[in-house]
Design an enzyme around this catalytic site. Structure first.
Site, PDB file in Angstrom:
ATOM      1  CG  ASN A 132      -7.730   0.742  -0.341  1.00  0.00           C
ATOM      2  OD1 ASN A 132      -7.987   1.771  -0.977  1.00  0.00           O
ATOM      3  ND2 ASN A 132      -8.653   0.065   0.311  1.00  0.00           N
ATOM      4  CG  MET A 140      -9.537  -1.799  12.175  1.00  0.00           C
ATOM      5  SD  MET A 140      -8.415  -0.741  11.233  1.00  0.00           S
ATOM      6  CE  MET A 140      -8.788   0.845  11.938  1.00  0.00           C
ATOM      7  CE  LYS A 182      -3.950  -1.945   2.491  1.00  0.00           C
ATOM      8  NZ  LYS A 182      -4.921  -1.741   3.553  1.00  0.00           N
ATOM      9  N   GLY A 191      -3.306   1.768  18.499  1.00  0.00           N
ATOM     10  CA  GLY A 191      -2.359   1.529  17.407  1.00  0.00           C
ATOM     11  C   GLY A 191      -2.076   2.812  16.647  1.00  0.00           C
ATOM     12  CB  ALA A 203      -4.636  -0.245  10.295  1.00  0.00           C
TER      13      ALA A 203
HETATM   14  P1  ATR Z   1      -0.763  -1.737  10.135  1.00  0.00           P
HETATM   15  O1  ATR Z   1      -0.339  -1.151   8.828  1.00  0.00           O
HETATM   16  O2  ATR Z   1      -1.653  -2.941  10.024  1.00  0.00           O
HETATM   17  O3  ATR Z   1      -1.303  -0.715  11.070  1.00  0.00           O
HETATM   18  P2  ATR Z   1       1.819  -1.630  11.368  1.00  0.00           P
HETATM   19  O4  ATR Z   1       2.103  -0.342  10.676  1.00  0.00           O
HETATM   20  O5  ATR Z   1       2.878  -2.682  11.469  1.00  0.00           O
HETATM   21  O6  ATR Z   1       0.577  -2.371  10.754  1.00  0.00           O
HETATM   22  O7  ATR Z   1       1.311  -1.265  12.837  1.00  0.00           O
HETATM   23  C1  ATR Z   1       0.980  -2.229  13.762  1.00  0.00           C
HETATM   24  C2  ATR Z   1       0.447  -1.524  15.009  1.00  0.00           C
HETATM   25  O8  ATR Z   1       0.107  -2.531  15.967  1.00  0.00           O
HETATM   26  C3  ATR Z   1       1.454  -0.618  15.693  1.00  0.00           C
HETATM   27  O9  ATR Z   1       0.766   0.465  16.253  1.00  0.00           O
HETATM   28  C4  ATR Z   1       2.035  -1.524  16.774  1.00  0.00           C
HETATM   29  O10 ATR Z   1       2.563  -0.839  17.877  1.00  0.00           O
HETATM   30  P3  ATR Z   1       4.083  -0.251  17.826  1.00  0.00           P
HETATM   31  O11 ATR Z   1       3.993   1.009  17.027  1.00  0.00           O
HETATM   32  O12 ATR Z   1       4.439  -0.033  19.231  1.00  0.00           O
HETATM   33  O13 ATR Z   1       4.897  -1.316  17.147  1.00  0.00           O
HETATM   34  C5  ATR Z   1       0.809  -2.274  17.190  1.00  0.00           C
HETATM   35  N1  ATR Z   1       1.074  -3.566  17.846  1.00  0.00           N
HETATM   36  C6  ATR Z   1       1.527  -4.699  17.262  1.00  0.00           C
HETATM   37  N2  ATR Z   1       1.596  -5.698  18.168  1.00  0.00           N
HETATM   38  C7  ATR Z   1       1.186  -5.178  19.346  1.00  0.00           C
HETATM   39  C8  ATR Z   1       1.030  -5.703  20.669  1.00  0.00           C
HETATM   40  N3  ATR Z   1       1.322  -6.967  20.955  1.00  0.00           N
HETATM   41  N4  ATR Z   1       0.567  -4.872  21.629  1.00  0.00           N
HETATM   42  C9  ATR Z   1       0.278  -3.575  21.353  1.00  0.00           C
HETATM   43  N5  ATR Z   1       0.395  -3.026  20.126  1.00  0.00           N
HETATM   44  C10 ATR Z   1       0.846  -3.809  19.144  1.00  0.00           C
END
Ligand code: ATR
Length: 273
Positions: free
Chosen positions: A86, A213, A65, A126, A130
Site C-alpha cells: 500500500n 475496518m 495493492k 474475514g 485486509a
Molecule cells: P479485502 O481485501 O477488503 O479483505 P476481499 O479479499 O474481497 O476484500 O475479502 C472480503 C472478505 O469479506 C472475505 O473474507 C469474505 O468472505 P469469503 O471469503 O467467504 O468471500 C468476507 N465477506 C464479504 N461479504 C461477507 C458477508 N456478507 N458475510 C460474511 N463475510 C463476508
C-alpha cells in the site's frame, strides 16, 4: 516540490490527500500529494510513468495493492507477509521499495483507543486481503489466542496455516466460535453491502472491544449490531486510515506526524462530529 499520490480505482473520494496535506503542514515538509485513477489494466504503466517523471512515493489502494506487490523492486518483510503493497518509496539508490502500513495502522489505532492486545483473546472476522495484512502486526503484540472466522472456512484455514509460525492463530467456523473474546475485528467487506457477518449475538458482552475496518458518516452495520447487543467500546476504521497514512509518511519522510488532531479534522470534514 516532492510529489506523492495515491493510486486507486475509484479514488476520487480518497481522504489521503487531505490527511497527507495536514501531515506535511504539521511537520513543515514541502510536498504535494495528489490522486491517480488509472484504468484497471493501466496501473503498471501509470506507476512507471509517475516515478520516471520524478515522483518520490505513492500509496496504493483498491484494486491495485496485489499488483503493486509484483511491480516493486524490493519488499519490506511486512509487505511480503501481507502479500500486498500500500506504500511505495523511491529510495536514494533508485530502488522502488514496496511496504505495507495497513496492519501497523490498525494496531496503532487500537492502542490509541486504549485496547490491550497482549495476552488478549482476539477474533478476526474475514480472510481476505485486509485480514492478511493485519495478522503479522496483531500476532507481534502477543495475544493469548487469535481466531480467524470466515464465511469460506477453507480460506481462514489457509491463513492460519500461513501465519502459525508467528503465534497462536487458529481457524474456526462461525458456528464453532465460543467462549469470551476481548476484541473482535471485522475485516470483512460485509458492511459495504449493509450486511453482517454471521456472528452469534451471545459472543458480544459489555467488556468486549469491537473494531470495524470499514467506516462511514454513521455507524457501520456491524457496529450498530454490536451496540444493540451490548458492546460499549466500538471503533471504526477511520483511525486506521489516519494511522496507516502516518506510517507511510514516516517511511517517506523519516519524520512521524501526530495523528490525533488530523483524525479530529478528518471527522469534521466527513461530518462525523
Ligand atoms: P479485502 O481485501 O477488503 O479483505 P476481499 O479479499 O474481497 O476484500 O475479502 C472480503 C472478505 O469479506 C472475505 O473474507 C469474505 O468472505 P469469503 O471469503 O467467504 O468471500 C468476507 N465477506 C464479504 N461479504 C461477507 C458477508 N456478507 N458475510 C460474511 N463475510 C463476508
Amino acid at each position: 516540490m516532492d510529489r506523492y499520490l495515491v493510486f486507486g480505482h475509484p479514488v476520487r473520494h480518497s481522504k489521503s490527500p487531505f490527511i497527507h496535506t495536514l501531515f506535511a503542514r504539521q511537520t513543515q515538509q514541502e510536498l504535494e500529494y495528489g490522486l491517480a485513477e488509472p484504468a484497471v489494466d493501466e496501473f503498471a504503466h501509470a506507476l512507471r510513468t509517475f516515478f520516471d517523471q520524478g515522483g518520490k512515493g505513492c500509496n496504493v489502494t483498491v484494486p491495485f495493492k496485489e499488483q503493486a506487490f509484483t511491480l516493486v523492486d524490493c519488499l519490506s518483510p511486512r509487505a511480503k507477509r501481507a502479500g500486498a503493497v500500500n506504500t511505495i518509496k523511491l529510495t536514494d539508490d533508485g530502488v522502488l521499495l514496496g511496504d505495507n502500513t495497513d496492519g501497523a495502522g490498525l494496531v496503532a489505532d487500537l492502542k490509541s483507543d486504549g485496547v490491550t492486545l497482549g495476552d488478549s483473546r482476539i477474533l478476526l472476522l474475514g480472510a481476505g486481503g485486509a485480514a492478511r495484512g493485519a495478522l503479522a502486526p496483531l500476532l507481534a503484540e502477543l495475544p493469548s489466542e487469535l481466531v480467524i472466522a470466515n464465511r469460506t472456512h477453507a480460506k481462514a484455514q489457509q491463513l492460519a496455516a500461513e501465519f502459525c509460525d508467528l503465534g497462536p492463530v487458529t481457524a474456526q467456523t462461525y458456528e464453532q466460535l465460543a467462549g469470551s473474546f476481548d476484541l473482535v475485528i471485522n475485516s470483512t467487506s460485509a458492511s459495504l453491502q449493509g450486511a453482517l457477518p454471521p456472528l452469534a449475538p451471545a459472543l458480544i458482552h459489555t467488556d468486549i472491544a469491537i473494531y470495524d475496518m470499514m467506516y462511514g458518516a454513521s455507524d457501520t452495520a456491524f457496529i450498530s449490531w454490536a451496540k444493540q447487543h451490548g458492546a460499549r467500546q466500538t471503533m471504526d476504521g477511520l483511525g486506521m486510515l489516519v494511522e496507516q497514512a502516518a506510517e507511510a509518511f514516516t517511511v517517506w519522510r523519516g519524520i512521524r506526524p501526530g495523528t490525533k488532531q488530523v483524525l479530529r479534522e478528518l471527522k469534521r470534514n466527513l461530518g462525523v462530529i
